[in-house]
Design a protein around this motif. Structure first.
Motif, PDB file in Angstrom:
ATOM      1  N   LYS A  84       0.836  -1.671  -0.177  1.00 52.72           N
ATOM      2  CA  LYS A  84       0.236   0.313   0.086  1.00 52.72           C
ATOM      3  C   LYS A  84       0.650   1.351  -0.059  1.00 52.72           C
ATOM      4  N   ASN A  85       2.589   1.390   0.327  1.00 53.69           N
ATOM      5  CA  ASN A  85       3.371   1.838   0.230  1.00 53.69           C
ATOM      6  C   ASN A  85       3.922   2.455  -0.781  1.00 53.69           C
ATOM      7  N   GLY A  86       3.620   1.971  -1.228  1.00 56.75           N
ATOM      8  CA  GLY A  86       3.377   1.841  -3.192  1.00 56.75           C
ATOM      9  C   GLY A  86       5.095   0.996  -3.602  1.00 56.75           C
ATOM     10  N   ALA A  87       5.702  -0.174  -2.312  1.00 56.72           N
ATOM     11  CA  ALA A  87       6.971  -0.774  -2.355  1.00 56.72           C
ATOM     12  C   ALA A  87       6.687  -1.529  -3.707  1.00 56.72           C
ATOM     13  N   THR A  88       7.840  -2.476  -3.903  1.00 51.00           N
ATOM     14  CA  THR A  88       7.732  -3.395  -4.492  1.00 51.00           C
ATOM     15  C   THR A  88       8.300  -4.420  -3.664  1.00 51.00           C
TER      16      THR A  88
END
Length: 406
Positions: A166-170
């Motif tokens: 949700k934080n945009g990490a892979t």
């Protein structure tokens, strides 16, 4: 040493609930908390959820309120770990060498994460999640675009995966299990939660473990046992926990897997002797639950620090008042374990010991939406779990209210 305090080792939720329980049951004497962390008791479930994804949140956002009954007559000794217990002299020694006497002792030292199973070669960028400080450190590196590798697919691993995604990490999850949460939820629900994670871009490498790490001075890539290499800025180790009982070695207590206790949560020695003035609560306590069988187990579900704390507090007050505790112990202790987990928009709620089951059955809804599964050991219902359908799941609580086995 009748003027010695009630000593609670572990400034945890379980320790706090024990102190509250003792006060409620009439104990008005002094209480000392000895805690390895610098923080007063706080709530741990938000560490892998709200606190991990909300900048600026800290201890004040997760701290438990200290009730008025504990505002006086309580000493907090924080930032000091216990290192030894002398049962004969009734003292606990902390890491500074200071001795803490007790009239009754509560062991509430909880768990610590298992370490990385391979040599880390001193590399940075490797994290665990158990404490508030762990969460703050991990939050600072879960940035958009970061390559996050999570070793372990239990609740902590999966909740961190959801938060990081949700934080945009892979996000990549590496697990020896065939499906995430397999032990707790079984293959059906585990596979469904994997599908939901994959819909948010999380990759799973199941049946795998770590073979090696590459980087300098921080980890940059991880090599799996299959030879697959993953880019890695952040490595999170979430492969389970160990009880914090090293300080009890040589005490004579049975600490073969946590602290063995009786139905009154009173510690049992290696010779089978019950120590009526020593109690263990929370994740570190190992006890039988007659709702299921007579096998002593440590159970790490979120409601049990409260249940064990309330139970121990009642016995402690009676013990220190000089009352006969046998009637209380004979009442037995049979709490219904419960756990919950939020992953994306899926709210998972369970009761019982689902991991004792040898099969599960879908009884309501559909796996790809809201659903409820029953868990059986042979013909015996040992657990229920649902995604959503909260009221139906909660209705099962009375189904476990069976009498203790003979």
């Amino acid at each position: 040493m009748t003027d010695a305090p009630l000593l609670i080792v572990g400034a945890s939720m379980a320790g706090l609930r024990t102190a509250e329980g003792a006060r409620r049951a009439g104990y008005a004497g002094p209480i000392t908390f000895l805690g390895a962390e610098a923080h007063a008791p706080y709530n741990r479930p938000p560490l892998s959820k709200e606190l991990l994804q909300t900048e600026g949140q800290g201890h004040a956002d997760v701290a438990f309120p200290i009730r008025s009954a504990l505002e006086e007559g309580v000493e907090w000794v924080l930032g000091r770990a216990a290192t030894a217990l002398d049962v004969e002299r009734r003292v606990v020694v902390d890491e500074t060498g200071q001795e803490h006497p007790y009239s009754a002792l509560v062991i509430a030292t909880g768990l610590r994460p298992k370490p990385l199973p391979i040599d880390d070669h001193g590399l940075g960028g490797i994290h665990v999640l158990r404490t508030l400080d762990d969460a703050v450190a991990l939050r600072s590196v879960l940035r958009p675009g970061a390559n996050v590798v999570i070793l372990g697919s239990g609740f902590v691993g999966c909740e961190i995966a959801a938060t990081a995604a949700k934080n945009g990490a892979t996000v990549s999850v590496v697990s020896q299990s065939r499906v995430p949460l397999q032990r707790a939820l079984g293959p059906q629900l585990g596979a469904e939660l994997r599908r939901r994670h994959e819909a948010h871009g999380v990759r799973f490498f199941c049946g795998e473990s770590l073979f090696g790490l590459v980087g300098d001075p921080n980890v940059e890539r991880v090599i799996l046992t299959s030879g697959v290499m993953l880019e890695c800025d952040v490595l999170v180790v979430a492969v389970g926990s160990d009880p914090n009982t090293e300080w009890l070695q040589g005490s004579g207590l049975d600490v073969s897997d946590g602290v063995l206790v009786d139905a009154g949560l009173r510690a049992i020695g290696t010779d089978g002797t019950v120590h009526p003035e020593i109690f263990a609560v929370g994740d570190v306590a190992r006890y039988p639950n007659p709702l299921f069988d007579e096998v002593p187990r440590r159970v790490e579900h979120w409601n049990l620090p409260t249940e064990t704390g309330k139970r121990a507090g009642q016995l402690i007050a009676a013990q220190l008042a000089g009352d006969d505790c046998a009637p209380l112990v004979d009442q037995g202790f049979a709490p219904l374990p419960s756990f919950w987990s939020d992953q994306y928009d899926a709210h998972v709620l369970a009761f019982g010991m689902t991991y004792l089951a040898d099969r599960s059955e879908l009884v309501a809804g559909s796996l790809d939406d809201e659903c409820v599964l029953e868990y059986y050991r042979g013909d015996e219902l040992v657990g229920v779990c649902g995604i959503g359908m909260r009221s139906l799941v909660q209705s099962y609580r009375t189904r476990f209210a069976a009498p203790a086995r003979a």
